[in-house]
Design a protein around this motif. Structure first.
Motif, PDB file in Angstrom:
ATOM      1  N   ASN A 152      21.624   8.087   9.011  1.00 48.96           N
ATOM      2  CA  ASN A 152      21.722   6.711   9.483  1.00 48.96           C
ATOM      3  C   ASN A 152      20.751   6.424  10.635  1.00 48.96           C
ATOM      4  OD1 ASN A 152      22.897   4.290   8.747  1.00 48.96           O
ATOM      5  ND2 ASN A 152      24.397   4.360  10.391  1.00 48.96           N
ATOM      6  N   TYR A 153      19.742   7.285  10.811  1.00 49.85           N
ATOM      7  CA  TYR A 153      18.735   7.128  11.858  1.00 49.85           C
ATOM      8  C   TYR A 153      17.498   6.420  11.290  1.00 49.85           C
ATOM      9  CZ  TYR A 153      21.200  10.618  14.720  1.00 49.85           C
ATOM     10  OH  TYR A 153      22.113  11.304  15.455  1.00 49.85           O
ATOM     11  N   PRO A 154      16.749   5.758  12.154  1.00 47.88           N
ATOM     12  CA  PRO A 154      15.476   5.173  11.697  1.00 47.88           C
ATOM     13  C   PRO A 154      14.528   6.276  11.235  1.00 47.88           C
ATOM     14  CG  PRO A 154      16.031   4.441  13.926  1.00 47.88           C
ATOM     15  CD  PRO A 154      16.996   5.520  13.569  1.00 47.88           C
ATOM     16  N   THR A 155      13.722   5.960  10.224  1.00 50.24           N
ATOM     17  CA  THR A 155      12.774   6.935   9.702  1.00 50.24           C
ATOM     18  C   THR A 155      11.600   6.224   9.041  1.00 50.24           C
ATOM     19  OG1 THR A 155      12.553   8.937   8.361  1.00 50.24           O
ATOM     20  CG2 THR A 155      13.871   7.162   7.425  1.00 50.24           C
ATOM     21  N   MET A 156      10.463   6.904   8.999  1.00 49.11           N
ATOM     22  CA  MET A 156       9.350   6.402   8.201  1.00 49.11           C
ATOM     23  C   MET A 156       9.698   6.603   6.735  1.00 49.11           C
ATOM     24  SD  MET A 156       5.928   7.750  10.168  1.00 49.11           S
ATOM     25  CE  MET A 156       4.787   7.030   9.007  1.00 49.11           C
ATOM     26  N   VAL A 157       9.238   5.734   5.881  1.00 50.95           N
ATOM     27  CA  VAL A 157       9.446   5.886   4.451  1.00 50.95           C
ATOM     28  C   VAL A 157       8.620   7.077   3.980  1.00 50.95           C
ATOM     29  CG1 VAL A 157       9.046   4.802   2.201  1.00 50.95           C
ATOM     30  CG2 VAL A 157       9.889   3.437   4.117  1.00 50.95           C
ATOM     31  N   ASP A 158       9.240   7.935   3.174  1.00 51.16           N
ATOM     32  CA  ASP A 158       8.541   9.085   2.607  1.00 51.16           C
ATOM     33  C   ASP A 158       7.716   8.601   1.418  1.00 51.16           C
ATOM     34  OD1 ASP A 158       7.649  11.421   1.453  1.00 51.16           O
ATOM     35  OD2 ASP A 158       9.629  12.339   1.292  1.00 51.16           O
ATOM     36  N   VAL A 159       6.400   8.616   1.566  1.00 50.72           N
ATOM     37  CA  VAL A 159       5.518   8.141   0.496  1.00 50.72           C
ATOM     38  C   VAL A 159       4.885   9.301  -0.271  1.00 50.72           C
ATOM     39  CG1 VAL A 159       5.058   5.954   1.654  1.00 50.72           C
ATOM     40  CG2 VAL A 159       3.514   7.900   2.022  1.00 50.72           C
ATOM     41  N   SER A 160       5.336  10.520  -0.022  1.00 49.75           N
ATOM     42  CA  SER A 160       4.693  11.693  -0.615  1.00 49.75           C
ATOM     43  C   SER A 160       4.715  11.696  -2.142  1.00 49.75           C
ATOM     44  CB  SER A 160       5.324  12.981  -0.071  1.00 49.75           C
ATOM     45  OG  SER A 160       6.706  13.032  -0.376  1.00 49.75           O
ATOM     46  N   GLU A 161       5.707  11.089  -2.746  1.00 55.13           N
ATOM     47  CA  GLU A 161       5.812  11.067  -4.211  1.00 55.13           C
ATOM     48  C   GLU A 161       5.213   9.812  -4.840  1.00 55.13           C
ATOM     49  OE1 GLU A 161       6.924  13.732  -5.933  1.00 55.13           O
ATOM     50  OE2 GLU A 161       7.141  14.715  -3.986  1.00 55.13           O
ATOM     51  N   LYS A 162       4.755   8.872  -4.026  1.00 51.04           N
ATOM     52  CA  LYS A 162       4.198   7.623  -4.563  1.00 51.04           C
ATOM     53  C   LYS A 162       2.792   7.845  -5.110  1.00 51.04           C
ATOM     54  CE  LYS A 162       6.647   4.129  -1.878  1.00 51.04           C
ATOM     55  NZ  LYS A 162       6.430   2.927  -1.082  1.00 51.04           N
ATOM     56  N   GLN A 163       2.402   6.969  -6.019  1.00 46.22           N
ATOM     57  CA  GLN A 163       1.070   7.019  -6.607  1.00 46.22           C
ATOM     58  C   GLN A 163       0.064   6.296  -5.716  1.00 46.22           C
ATOM     59  OE1 GLN A 163       0.254   8.676  -9.520  1.00 46.22           O
ATOM     60  NE2 GLN A 163       2.342   9.437  -9.207  1.00 46.22           N
ATOM     61  N   VAL A 164      -1.139   6.822  -5.679  1.00 47.03           N
ATOM     62  CA  VAL A 164      -2.234   6.157  -4.978  1.00 47.03           C
ATOM     63  C   VAL A 164      -2.717   5.012  -5.857  1.00 47.03           C
ATOM     64  CG1 VAL A 164      -4.596   6.412  -4.128  1.00 47.03           C
ATOM     65  CG2 VAL A 164      -2.939   8.246  -3.745  1.00 47.03           C
ATOM     66  N   THR A 165      -2.680   3.800  -5.335  1.00 46.35           N
ATOM     67  CA  THR A 165      -3.194   2.632  -6.051  1.00 46.35           C
ATOM     68  C   THR A 165      -3.930   1.743  -5.061  1.00 46.35           C
ATOM     69  OG1 THR A 165      -1.180   1.334  -5.695  1.00 46.35           O
ATOM     70  CG2 THR A 165      -1.290   2.609  -7.728  1.00 46.35           C
ATOM     71  N   LYS A 166      -4.736   0.850  -5.592  1.00 49.02           N
ATOM     72  CA  LYS A 166      -5.371  -0.156  -4.743  1.00 49.02           C
ATOM     73  C   LYS A 166      -4.308  -1.179  -4.380  1.00 49.02           C
ATOM     74  CE  LYS A 166      -9.061  -3.522  -4.350  1.00 49.02           C
ATOM     75  NZ  LYS A 166     -10.196  -4.184  -4.988  1.00 49.02           N
ATOM     76  N   ARG A 167      -4.172  -1.439  -3.092  1.00 49.47           N
ATOM     77  CA  ARG A 167      -3.141  -2.350  -2.600  1.00 49.47           C
ATOM     78  C   ARG A 167      -3.799  -3.401  -1.710  1.00 49.47           C
ATOM     79  NH1 ARG A 167       1.986   0.863  -2.623  1.00 49.47           N
ATOM     80  NH2 ARG A 167       1.494   2.733  -3.800  1.00 49.47           N
ATOM     81  N   THR A 168      -3.392  -4.633  -1.932  1.00 47.65           N
ATOM     82  CA  THR A 168      -3.928  -5.757  -1.170  1.00 47.65           C
ATOM     83  C   THR A 168      -2.769  -6.618  -0.699  1.00 47.65           C
ATOM     84  OG1 THR A 168      -5.961  -5.773  -2.476  1.00 47.65           O
ATOM     85  CG2 THR A 168      -5.456  -7.771  -1.260  1.00 47.65           C
ATOM     86  N   ALA A 169      -2.878  -7.124   0.515  1.00 41.77           N
ATOM     87  CA  ALA A 169      -1.891  -8.064   1.036  1.00 41.77           C
ATOM     88  C   ALA A 169      -2.619  -9.224   1.692  1.00 41.77           C
ATOM     89  CB  ALA A 169      -0.969  -7.380   2.051  1.00 41.77           C
ATOM     90  N   VAL A 170      -2.074 -10.413   1.506  1.00 38.04           N
ATOM     91  CA  VAL A 170      -2.625 -11.630   2.093  1.00 38.04           C
ATOM     92  C   VAL A 170      -1.534 -12.269   2.946  1.00 38.04           C
ATOM     93  CG1 VAL A 170      -3.681 -13.875   1.641  1.00 38.04           C
ATOM     94  CG2 VAL A 170      -4.106 -11.959   0.066  1.00 38.04           C
ATOM     95  N   ALA A 171      -1.843 -12.504   4.216  1.00 35.19           N
ATOM     96  CA  ALA A 171      -0.894 -13.141   5.132  1.00 35.19           C
ATOM     97  C   ALA A 171      -1.528 -14.384   5.714  1.00 35.19           C
ATOM     98  CB  ALA A 171      -0.488 -12.179   6.245  1.00 35.19           C
ATOM     99  N   GLN A 172      -0.675 -15.296   6.143  1.00 35.10           N
ATOM    100  CA  GLN A 172      -1.137 -16.575   6.698  1.00 35.10           C
ATOM    101  C   GLN A 172      -0.398 -16.887   7.991  1.00 35.10           C
ATOM    102  OE1 GLN A 172      -1.411 -20.363   4.264  1.00 35.10           O
ATOM    103  NE2 GLN A 172       0.517 -20.677   5.325  1.00 35.10           N
ATOM    104  N   SER A 173      -1.143 -17.363   8.970  1.00 36.55           N
ATOM    105  CA  SER A 173      -0.557 -17.951  10.179  1.00 36.55           C
ATOM    106  C   SER A 173      -1.106 -19.362  10.303  1.00 36.55           C
ATOM    107  CB  SER A 173      -0.926 -17.162  11.436  1.00 36.55           C
ATOM    108  OG  SER A 173      -0.238 -15.944  11.492  1.00 36.55           O
TER     109      SER A 173
END
Length: 163
Positions: free
Chosen positions: A16-37
């Motif tokens: 129940n403690y804060p933790t970084m997400v374990d991404v070790s099993e995730k696939q490497v892909t091209k990722r893009t994010a668009v944000a607006q202010s």
């Protein structure tokens, strides 16, 4: 008290403690994010607009905001405790004035990795907006940072498009 942490990715379900997400099993892909202010500068400041820039004693407002936003996106993991440090491949900005005379900041962040770049895009857009505030406050303090939001993300487990 019932344990409702199963849906929160940054809470360890065992401790129940804060933790970084374990991404070790995730696939490497091209990722893009668009944000607006969106920043409301008011008529007094907008009267200073020449072309697509506002010049102040501190320098060009929008150009400075782009540099600050880029620097912030690269430092996101230093600012937000559970974010993974990322080697961004691209951070781009578009700053324009819309029909309502609002400053619209679009930040697009891209990486090929096991984790997304939403927080980097949101941080970049946010700091660009704060920089515009800082650069323009000598004209007026009637400045409102109206909103910051994720517009879209691609890559990884699921895509997202804000409607």
């Amino acid at each position: 008290m019932e344990n409702n942490t199963a849906n929160f990715t940054h809470i360890d379900t065992d401790t129940n403690y804060p933790t970084m997400v374990d991404v070790s099993e995730k696939q490497v892909t091209k990722r893009t994010a668009v944000a607006q202010s969106i920043v409301l500068l008011g008529a007094e400041i907008m009267a200073q607009l020449t072309g697509n820039e506002i010049q102040t004693k501190k320098g060009p407002v929008f150009q400075t905001a782009i540099i600050a936003g880029t620097m912030a996106a690269k430092k996101t993991a230093d600012l937000i405790p559970l974010c993974h440090p990322l080697a961004l491949e691209s951070v781009k900005f578009d700053i324009n004035i819309n029909n309502e005379q609002e400053v619209v900041i679009i930040c697009t962040a891209t990486i090929t990795s096991k984790t997304g770049v939403e927080m980097e895009a949101l941080t970049g857009a946010s700091i660009a907006a704060l920089t515009i505030y800082d650069m323009c406050k000598a004209f007026s303090h009637d400045i409102v940072i109206k909103e910051t939001k994720l517009i879209q993300k691609t890559g990884g487990k699921s895509d997202y498009q804000n409607k």
